[in-house]
Design a protein around this motif. Structure first.
Motif, PDB file in Angstrom:
ATOM      1  N   MET A   1       0.946  -1.142  -0.091  1.00 18.67           N
ATOM      2  CA  MET A   1       0.489  -0.313   0.121  1.00 18.67           C
ATOM      3  C   MET A   1       1.168   1.443   0.208  1.00 18.67           C
ATOM      4  SD  MET A   1      -3.134   1.232   2.372  1.00 18.67           S
ATOM      5  CE  MET A   1      -1.747   1.419   4.395  1.00 18.67           C
ATOM      6  N   SER A   2       0.711   1.716  -0.935  1.00 16.04           N
ATOM      7  CA  SER A   2       1.620   3.200  -1.414  1.00 16.04           C
ATOM      8  C   SER A   2       0.927   3.900  -0.290  1.00 16.04           C
ATOM      9  CB  SER A   2       1.607   4.080  -2.182  1.00 16.04           C
ATOM     10  OG  SER A   2       2.237   5.167  -2.468  1.00 16.04           O
ATOM     11  N   THR A   3       2.149   4.783   0.648  1.00 17.66           N
ATOM     12  CA  THR A   3       1.842   6.441   1.574  1.00 17.66           C
ATOM     13  C   THR A   3       2.707   7.199   1.258  1.00 17.66           C
ATOM     14  OG1 THR A   3       0.990   4.032   3.476  1.00 17.66           O
ATOM     15  CG2 THR A   3       1.531   5.818   3.859  1.00 17.66           C
ATOM     16  N   GLU A   4       2.008   8.104   1.608  1.00 22.48           N
ATOM     17  CA  GLU A   4       2.084   9.410   1.266  1.00 22.48           C
ATOM     18  C   GLU A   4       3.057  10.129   3.375  1.00 22.48           C
ATOM     19  OE1 GLU A   4       2.676  11.060  -0.673  1.00 22.48           O
ATOM     20  OE2 GLU A   4       1.375  10.195  -2.391  1.00 22.48           O
ATOM     21  N   GLN A   5       2.727   9.352   3.773  1.00 23.70           N
ATOM     22  CA  GLN A   5       2.759  10.079   5.589  1.00 23.70           C
ATOM     23  C   GLN A   5       2.096   9.268   5.999  1.00 23.70           C
ATOM     24  OE1 GLN A   5       2.557  13.880   7.227  1.00 23.70           O
ATOM     25  NE2 GLN A   5       0.558  14.183   6.030  1.00 23.70           N
ATOM     26  N   ILE A   6       2.709   9.254   7.497  1.00 20.20           N
ATOM     27  CA  ILE A   6       1.577   8.958   8.726  1.00 20.20           C
ATOM     28  C   ILE A   6       1.170   9.309   9.250  1.00 20.20           C
ATOM     29  CG2 ILE A   6       2.164   6.692  11.033  1.00 20.20           C
ATOM     30  CD1 ILE A   6       3.377   5.239   8.951  1.00 20.20           C
ATOM     31  N   VAL A   7       0.446   9.954   9.777  1.00 21.40           N
ATOM     32  CA  VAL A   7       0.136  10.905  10.765  1.00 21.40           C
ATOM     33  C   VAL A   7      -0.631   9.805  11.729  1.00 21.40           C
ATOM     34  CG1 VAL A   7      -2.236  12.404  11.734  1.00 21.40           C
ATOM     35  CG2 VAL A   7      -1.173  11.955   9.268  1.00 21.40           C
ATOM     36  N   VAL A   8       0.510  10.096  13.338  1.00 19.08           N
ATOM     37  CA  VAL A   8      -0.858   9.906  14.004  1.00 19.08           C
ATOM     38  C   VAL A   8      -1.223   9.959  15.323  1.00 19.08           C
ATOM     39  CG1 VAL A   8       1.922   9.819  15.092  1.00 19.08           C
ATOM     40  CG2 VAL A   8       0.342   7.835  16.121  1.00 19.08           C
ATOM     41  N   GLY A   9      -2.100  10.041  16.394  1.00 20.78           N
ATOM     42  CA  GLY A   9      -2.374  10.991  17.435  1.00 20.78           C
ATOM     43  C   GLY A   9      -2.117  10.490  18.834  1.00 20.78           C
ATOM     44  N   VAL A  10      -1.075  11.408  19.222  1.00 20.80           N
ATOM     45  CA  VAL A  10      -0.713  11.130  20.542  1.00 20.80           C
ATOM     46  C   VAL A  10      -1.366  11.870  21.794  1.00 20.80           C
ATOM     47  CG1 VAL A  10       1.527  10.428  19.785  1.00 20.80           C
ATOM     48  CG2 VAL A  10       1.140  13.222  20.349  1.00 20.80           C
ATOM     49  N   ASP A  11      -1.556  11.657  23.056  1.00 22.56           N
ATOM     50  CA  ASP A  11      -2.059  12.188  24.651  1.00 22.56           C
ATOM     51  C   ASP A  11      -0.842  11.575  25.453  1.00 22.56           C
ATOM     52  OD1 ASP A  11      -3.127  10.012  24.923  1.00 22.56           O
ATOM     53  OD2 ASP A  11      -4.907  10.202  24.253  1.00 22.56           O
ATOM     54  N   ILE A  36       3.413  14.249  14.063  1.00 24.91           N
ATOM     55  CA  ILE A  36       2.810  13.735  15.372  1.00 24.91           C
ATOM     56  C   ILE A  36       1.627  14.902  15.741  1.00 24.91           C
ATOM     57  CG2 ILE A  36       3.159  14.019  17.668  1.00 24.91           C
ATOM     58  CD1 ILE A  36       5.971  12.099  17.274  1.00 24.91           C
ATOM     59  N   VAL A  37       0.016  14.268  15.949  1.00 22.56           N
ATOM     60  CA  VAL A  37      -0.551  15.359  15.898  1.00 22.56           C
ATOM     61  C   VAL A  37      -1.129  15.295  17.648  1.00 22.56           C
ATOM     62  CG1 VAL A  37      -2.918  16.001  15.372  1.00 22.56           C
ATOM     63  CG2 VAL A  37      -1.185  15.397  13.846  1.00 22.56           C
ATOM     64  N   HIS A  38      -0.837  16.179  18.372  1.00 15.17           N
ATOM     65  CA  HIS A  38      -1.546  16.863  19.361  1.00 15.17           C
ATOM     66  C   HIS A  38      -2.456  17.458  19.730  1.00 15.17           C
ATOM     67  CE1 HIS A  38      -1.767  16.025  24.389  1.00 15.17           C
ATOM     68  NE2 HIS A  38      -1.323  17.606  24.454  1.00 15.17           N
ATOM     69  N   ALA A  39      -3.471  17.219  19.748  1.00 14.73           N
ATOM     70  CA  ALA A  39      -4.208  18.031  20.831  1.00 14.73           C
ATOM     71  C   ALA A  39      -4.629  18.230  21.827  1.00 14.73           C
ATOM     72  CB  ALA A  39      -6.112  17.824  19.874  1.00 14.73           C
ATOM     73  N   PHE A  40      -5.255  20.116  22.725  1.00 17.02           N
ATOM     74  CA  PHE A  40      -5.264  20.259  23.984  1.00 17.02           C
ATOM     75  C   PHE A  40      -6.639  20.897  24.099  1.00 17.02           C
ATOM     76  CE2 PHE A  40      -2.733  23.677  22.460  1.00 17.02           C
ATOM     77  CZ  PHE A  40      -3.040  24.740  23.286  1.00 17.02           C
ATOM     78  N   HIS A  41      -7.184  21.288  25.508  1.00 19.09           N
ATOM     79  CA  HIS A  41      -7.889  22.121  25.913  1.00 19.09           C
ATOM     80  C   HIS A  41      -7.489  22.513  27.192  1.00 19.09           C
ATOM     81  CE1 HIS A  41     -11.164  20.872  23.309  1.00 19.09           C
ATOM     82  NE2 HIS A  41     -10.507  19.287  23.284  1.00 19.09           N
ATOM     83  N   VAL A  66       4.465  16.310  22.899  1.00 23.59           N
ATOM     84  CA  VAL A  66       5.126  16.095  22.007  1.00 23.59           C
ATOM     85  C   VAL A  66       6.168  16.020  22.356  1.00 23.59           C
ATOM     86  CG1 VAL A  66       5.261  17.233  19.692  1.00 23.59           C
ATOM     87  CG2 VAL A  66       3.221  17.457  20.630  1.00 23.59           C
ATOM     88  N   ASP A  67       7.030  16.771  22.718  1.00 24.08           N
ATOM     89  CA  ASP A  67       8.267  16.500  22.685  1.00 24.08           C
ATOM     90  C   ASP A  67       8.884  14.975  23.203  1.00 24.08           C
ATOM     91  OD1 ASP A  67       8.912  19.039  22.255  1.00 24.08           O
ATOM     92  OD2 ASP A  67       9.510  20.236  24.092  1.00 24.08           O
ATOM     93  N   ASP A  68       7.941  14.888  24.810  1.00 21.54           N
ATOM     94  CA  ASP A  68       8.617  13.538  24.651  1.00 21.54           C
ATOM     95  C   ASP A  68       7.886  12.759  23.603  1.00 21.54           C
ATOM     96  OD1 ASP A  68       8.962  14.299  26.939  1.00 21.54           O
ATOM     97  OD2 ASP A  68       7.562  13.915  28.209  1.00 21.54           O
ATOM     98  N   ALA A  69       7.105  12.846  22.896  1.00 17.98           N
ATOM     99  CA  ALA A  69       6.886  11.979  21.648  1.00 17.98           C
ATOM    100  C   ALA A  69       7.774  12.217  20.716  1.00 17.98           C
ATOM    101  CB  ALA A  69       5.392  12.287  21.116  1.00 17.98           C
ATOM    102  N   VAL A  70       8.493  12.533  20.289  1.00 15.67           N
ATOM    103  CA  VAL A  70       9.812  13.219  18.961  1.00 15.67           C
ATOM    104  C   VAL A  70      10.577  12.196  19.937  1.00 15.67           C
ATOM    105  CG1 VAL A  70      10.922  15.122  18.158  1.00 15.67           C
ATOM    106  CG2 VAL A  70       8.764  15.126  18.741  1.00 15.67           C
ATOM    107  N   VAL A  82      10.444  13.339  11.113  1.00 20.10           N
ATOM    108  CA  VAL A  82       9.381  13.810  12.206  1.00 20.10           C
ATOM    109  C   VAL A  82       9.093  15.154  11.482  1.00 20.10           C
ATOM    110  CG1 VAL A  82       8.650  13.175  14.688  1.00 20.10           C
ATOM    111  CG2 VAL A  82      10.316  11.931  13.969  1.00 20.10           C
ATOM    112  N   ARG A  83       7.282  15.064  12.322  1.00 20.20           N
ATOM    113  CA  ARG A  83       6.825  16.927  11.713  1.00 20.20           C
ATOM    114  C   ARG A  83       5.935  16.679  13.263  1.00 20.20           C
ATOM    115  NH1 ARG A  83       6.107  16.492   5.108  1.00 20.20           N
ATOM    116  NH2 ARG A  83       7.728  16.268   4.884  1.00 20.20           N
TER     117      ARG A  83
END
Length: 287
Positions: A1-11, A36-41, A66-70, A82-83
């Protein structure tokens, strides 16, 4: 399967880190970048006293996550590009905004039932149902390096692409592949005592579907000679058959919607059952 990028949600959850590590390994296999995508409130108790301070505290905590994930990615796969993206708002909306056709979105699922999905796993459910890309749902109890890849096949026009994805996944992991097709045995349409050789019984239907599925699989076994394939046709509920197969699997691959044995997958109770009861990760393939 061809993939452009992998987007992962972290918390900060444990299953989020499982998702991150699964996504990291997948980025290495495919040679693509990891986003790496992180959403916060802002925390509500703080808002009652000082809105600006609450927002600053939330951003500080989000940045730390996010820093820990990177750092974790750098330690495990230093060659992966990594972005990162930190967003104020809902996690599902952030992941859906980040995803593009051709990507692979990876998300953890903490839920153990439909109720748990409502309370804690709604992000997983929304992303799985609405993302414009393939989605991998990572389960807390999944066995990353044990068992075969399992794929649900329904005979639909999109099933061939889903099957190809499953072969690709099994080949990359150097493991076997189980191809599952479900059918629902029906009461024979002829009166008792009046058999007809032209009408299917449950046994003859299973045999015919098995032969047909083996014929579909054959060209891909030539293309992926290292992958040992088992074809499994059974009568019963398709979601339950996949859940049972997931107990000894490392990954289940399914299409985003299907016909025949897997009608309504990810659109109703069948899809929800699989997402929240599979015993391993689920890869929803959107060609």
């Amino acid at each position: 399967m061809s993939t452009e990028q992998i987007v992962v949600g972290v918390d900060a959850s444990a299953v989020s880190w499982l998702a991150l590590r699964w996504a990291t390994a997948e980025a290495v296999r495919r040679g693509v970048s990891l986003r790496i995508v992180h959403a916060f409130h802002a925390h509500l108790p703080d808002v009652a006293y000082n809105v600006l301070q609450a927002e600053a505290n939330a951003l500080k905590q989000a940045t730390a996550v996010v820093d820990d994930a990177v750092e974790d990615v750098r330690r495990r796969a230093p060659g992966v590009d990594v972005r990162t993206e930190t967003v104020s708002g809902g996690a599902a909306a952030a992941l859906l905004e980040a995803a593009r056709p051709g990507d692979l979105v990876v998300v953890g699922n903490r839920g153990h039932s439909e109720l748990a999905a409502t309370l804690a796993g709604s992000t997983c459910q929304q992303v799985a149902m609405h993302a414009p890309a393939s989605v991998a749902v990572i389960r807390p109890q999944m066995r990353a390096e044990a068992g075969p890849v399992v794929v649900g096949h329904d005979g639909s026009r999109t099933a061939e692409a889903v099957l190809l994805t499953a072969f690709d996944q099994a080949d990359a992991r150097d493991c076997g592949l189980v191809v599952v097709r479900a059918f629902r045995p029906s009461t024979p349409p002829w009166p008792a005592g009046a058999p007809s050789p032209t009408l299917f019984t449950a046994a003859t239907a299973q045999a015919a579907l098995t032969v047909g599925l083996e014929r579909v699989v054959a060209p891909l076994t030539d293309r992926y000679p290292k992958v040992k394939v088992e074809v499994r046709v059974a009568g019963g509920d398709p979601a339950q058959l996949l859940v049972e197969a997931s107990r000894t699997a490392r990954l289940v691959v399914v299409g985003s919607r299907g016909h025949g044995g897997f009608t309504g997958l990810l659109l109703g109770s069948v899809g929800l059952h699989l997402l929240h009861h599979a015993q391993c990760g689920v890869l929803i393939s959107r060609p």
